[in-house]
Design a protein around this motif. Structure first.
Motif, mmCIF file in Angstrom:
data_model
loop_
_atom_site.group_PDB
_atom_site.id
_atom_site.type_symbol
_atom_site.label_atom_id
_atom_site.label_comp_id
_atom_site.label_asym_id
_atom_site.label_seq_id
_atom_site.Cartn_x
_atom_site.Cartn_y
_atom_site.Cartn_z
ATOM 1 N N TYR A 39 42.135 43.253 31.436
ATOM 2 C CA TYR A 39 41.647 42.148 32.141
ATOM 3 C C TYR A 39 42.669 41.033 32.364
ATOM 4 C CZ TYR A 39 40.561 39.248 28.120
ATOM 5 O OH TYR A 39 40.561 38.504 27.036
ATOM 6 N N GLU A 40 42.715 40.012 33.263
ATOM 7 C CA GLU A 40 43.749 39.068 33.686
ATOM 8 C C GLU A 40 42.730 37.810 33.778
ATOM 9 O OE1 GLU A 40 47.680 38.945 35.368
ATOM 10 O OE2 GLU A 40 46.347 38.687 37.107
ATOM 11 N N GLU A 41 43.319 36.814 33.173
ATOM 12 C CA GLU A 41 42.708 35.174 33.722
ATOM 13 C C GLU A 41 43.785 34.468 34.255
ATOM 14 O OE1 GLU A 41 40.228 33.310 30.981
ATOM 15 O OE2 GLU A 41 39.448 35.138 29.798
ATOM 16 N N ILE A 42 43.479 33.749 35.158
ATOM 17 C CA ILE A 42 44.276 32.898 35.676
ATOM 18 C C ILE A 42 43.552 31.589 36.192
ATOM 19 C CG2 ILE A 42 46.038 34.351 36.492
ATOM 20 C CD1 ILE A 42 45.141 34.109 39.292
ATOM 21 N N GLY A 43 44.010 30.303 36.029
ATOM 22 C CA GLY A 43 43.242 29.296 36.588
ATOM 23 C C GLY A 43 42.566 28.734 35.465
ATOM 24 N N ALA A 44 41.889 27.391 35.839
ATOM 25 C CA ALA A 44 40.883 26.679 35.345
ATOM 26 C C ALA A 44 39.737 26.323 35.629
ATOM 27 C CB ALA A 44 41.599 25.773 34.334
ATOM 28 N N GLY A 45 38.480 26.162 35.166
ATOM 29 C CA GLY A 45 37.449 25.628 35.670
ATOM 30 C C GLY A 45 36.157 26.723 35.553
ATOM 31 N N ALA A 46 35.157 26.795 36.366
ATOM 32 C CA ALA A 46 34.018 27.552 36.277
ATOM 33 C C ALA A 46 34.434 28.954 36.620
ATOM 34 C CB ALA A 46 32.873 27.192 37.526
ATOM 35 N N PRO A 47 34.034 29.909 35.749
ATOM 36 C CA PRO A 47 34.633 31.171 35.774
ATOM 37 C C PRO A 47 34.167 31.969 36.909
ATOM 38 C CG PRO A 47 32.656 31.128 34.177
ATOM 39 C CD PRO A 47 33.181 29.506 34.892
ATOM 40 N N VAL A 48 35.103 32.878 37.858
ATOM 41 C CA VAL A 48 34.903 33.500 38.881
ATOM 42 C C VAL A 48 35.324 34.829 38.558
ATOM 43 C CG1 VAL A 48 35.283 33.932 41.102
ATOM 44 C CG2 VAL A 48 34.934 31.758 40.575
ATOM 45 N N VAL A 49 34.326 36.067 38.435
ATOM 46 C CA VAL A 49 34.657 37.597 38.117
ATOM 47 C C VAL A 49 34.664 38.157 39.536
ATOM 48 C CG1 VAL A 49 33.976 39.073 36.794
ATOM 49 C CG2 VAL A 49 33.759 36.997 35.897
ATOM 50 N N LEU A 50 35.941 38.912 39.652
ATOM 51 C CA LEU A 50 36.029 39.534 41.016
ATOM 52 C C LEU A 50 35.947 41.148 40.356
ATOM 53 C CD1 LEU A 50 39.218 37.433 42.380
ATOM 54 C CD2 LEU A 50 36.625 37.034 42.814
ATOM 55 N N VAL A 51 35.191 41.641 41.236
ATOM 56 C CA VAL A 51 35.068 43.389 40.791
ATOM 57 C C VAL A 51 35.544 43.924 41.945
ATOM 58 C CG1 VAL A 51 33.153 44.900 40.195
ATOM 59 C CG2 VAL A 51 32.913 42.696 39.649
ATOM 60 N N HIS A 52 36.573 44.955 41.699
ATOM 61 C CA HIS A 52 37.356 45.697 42.782
ATOM 62 C C HIS A 52 36.376 46.852 43.309
ATOM 63 C CE1 HIS A 52 38.557 48.915 40.209
ATOM 64 N NE2 HIS A 52 38.770 48.028 39.242
ATOM 65 N N GLY A 53 36.897 47.565 44.333
ATOM 66 C CA GLY A 53 36.517 48.676 44.928
ATOM 67 C C GLY A 53 36.590 50.086 44.338
ATOM 68 N N THR A 54 36.624 50.900 45.159
ATOM 69 C CA THR A 54 36.666 52.384 44.515
ATOM 70 C C THR A 54 38.334 52.756 44.465
ATOM 71 O OG1 THR A 54 34.644 53.197 45.640
ATOM 72 C CG2 THR A 54 36.438 54.859 45.246
ATOM 73 N N THR A 55 39.098 52.314 45.365
ATOM 74 C CA THR A 55 40.389 52.828 45.225
ATOM 75 C C THR A 55 41.320 51.782 44.721
ATOM 76 O OG1 THR A 55 41.041 52.306 47.463
ATOM 77 C CG2 THR A 55 40.504 54.650 47.091
ATOM 78 N N GLY A 56 40.633 50.607 44.298
ATOM 79 C CA GLY A 56 41.448 49.333 43.519
ATOM 80 C C GLY A 56 41.600 49.407 41.994
ATOM 81 N N ASN A 57 42.100 48.194 41.692
ATOM 82 C CA ASN A 57 42.227 47.967 40.305
ATOM 83 C C ASN A 57 42.197 46.424 40.300
ATOM 84 O OD1 ASN A 57 44.882 47.435 40.557
ATOM 85 N ND2 ASN A 57 45.565 49.160 39.425
ATOM 86 N N TYR A 58 42.543 45.860 39.014
ATOM 87 C CA TYR A 58 42.591 44.229 39.050
ATOM 88 C C TYR A 58 43.528 43.993 40.078
ATOM 89 C CZ TYR A 58 47.136 43.355 36.922
ATOM 90 O OH TYR A 58 48.376 43.430 36.823
ATOM 91 N N ALA A 59 44.713 44.345 40.400
ATOM 92 C CA ALA A 59 45.637 44.060 41.138
ATOM 93 C C ALA A 59 45.297 44.023 42.700
ATOM 94 C CB ALA A 59 47.084 44.950 41.128
#
Length: 259
Positions: A13-33
């Motif tokens: 996993y990767e974290e960037i920024g500061a503040g309230a947490p936002v978790v992003l969940v990728h689709g089938t042919t993706g990854n975190y990038a």
């Protein structure tokens, strides 16, 4: 960019920024990038967490798989943050996010962008071709048959091919296309359970999206979640790459309204 054990599986996993947490969940042919264009835009206001779902990128996998496994991984990540989370899922990642939302009350908001719903709208010819290409481990052929099913246009595919790192990401994700298609086909959304989700919810749909894969059954989900619906003008299924400014603006605006 750490790898940690969540639910017994190593997840990158990767974290960037500061503040309230936002978790992003990728689709089938993706990854975190796959969130590379969106995440920095949100990180000006939020602590943004992206990760490789199990079975792709730098994360580990299980001997067997179900969408429930993905949801449990996501719940473990959410629990590790220790505060209410804004959860955003794209495509199959939206299916994972919906399932996790049914089990977790500590969500500040939920954003779903075109979860795949009607696997029956996919022709048996296409399924058979993807099955054959998967057996042969011909990941290029898997993408050639799968991406048009997600209404990704030839021009969009050409753009993805023009970025070697992005295309390699898609080829890596192609290994999980078939198992995730089977999960969509065999594990329908439990609309009744969705009624238990109390988090404010936004459903994003491309203004040019016409595929029954994403639209059949969507009204029932919107009703169950009492969700707000917003169209992304001029977009289909990959606004995260083709219109990241508009996508991030819609997410930011909804999160701000949900506070």
């Amino acid at each position: 960019m750490p790898i940690e054990q969540f639910n017994g599986v190593p997840l990158f996993y990767e974290e960037i920024g500061a503040g309230a947490p936002v978790v992003l969940v990728h689709g089938t042919t993706g990854n975190y990038a796959g969130w590379a264009f969106v995440a920095p835009l949100l990180a000006s206001d939020f602590r943004v967490i992206t990760y490789d779902r199990c079975g792709r990128g730098q994360s580990g996998d299980r001997a067997t798989y179900s969408i429930g496994d993905d949801a449990v991984d996501l719940l473990a990540i959410i629990d590790s943050l220790g505060e209410p989370v804004h959860l955003v899922g794209h495509s199959y990642g939206a299916r994972v996010a919906m399932l996790a939302a049914q089990e977790h009350a500590n969500l500040a908001s939920l954003v779903l962008y075109e979860p795949p719903l009607d696997a029956g709208s996919v022709s048996q010819e296409a399924v058979t071709a993807i099955e054959a290409a998967t057996r042969e481990q011909n990941w290029e052929a898997v993408l050639e048959r799968f991406l048009p099913l997600a209404t990704i246009t030839p021009d969009e595919i050409a753009m993805f091919r023009s970025v070697p790192e992005g295309w390699e990401m898609s080829l890596d994700g192609a290994r999980t296309v078939l198992r995730e298609f089977y999960e969509v086909r065999d594990t329908p959304v439990d609309v009744g359970m969705l009624k238990s989700v109390s988090a404010p919810t936004l459903v994003l749909v491309g203004g040019l999206t016409t595929s029954p894969l994403f639209l059949n059954g969507l009204d029932d989900i919107v009703d169950a979640l009492s969700a707000t619906v917003e169209k992304l003008d001029g977009q289909r299924h990959v606004a995260t790459a083709m219109a990241p400014d508009a996508f991030a603006a819609a997410v930011r605006s909804f999160i701000t309204r949900s506070r």
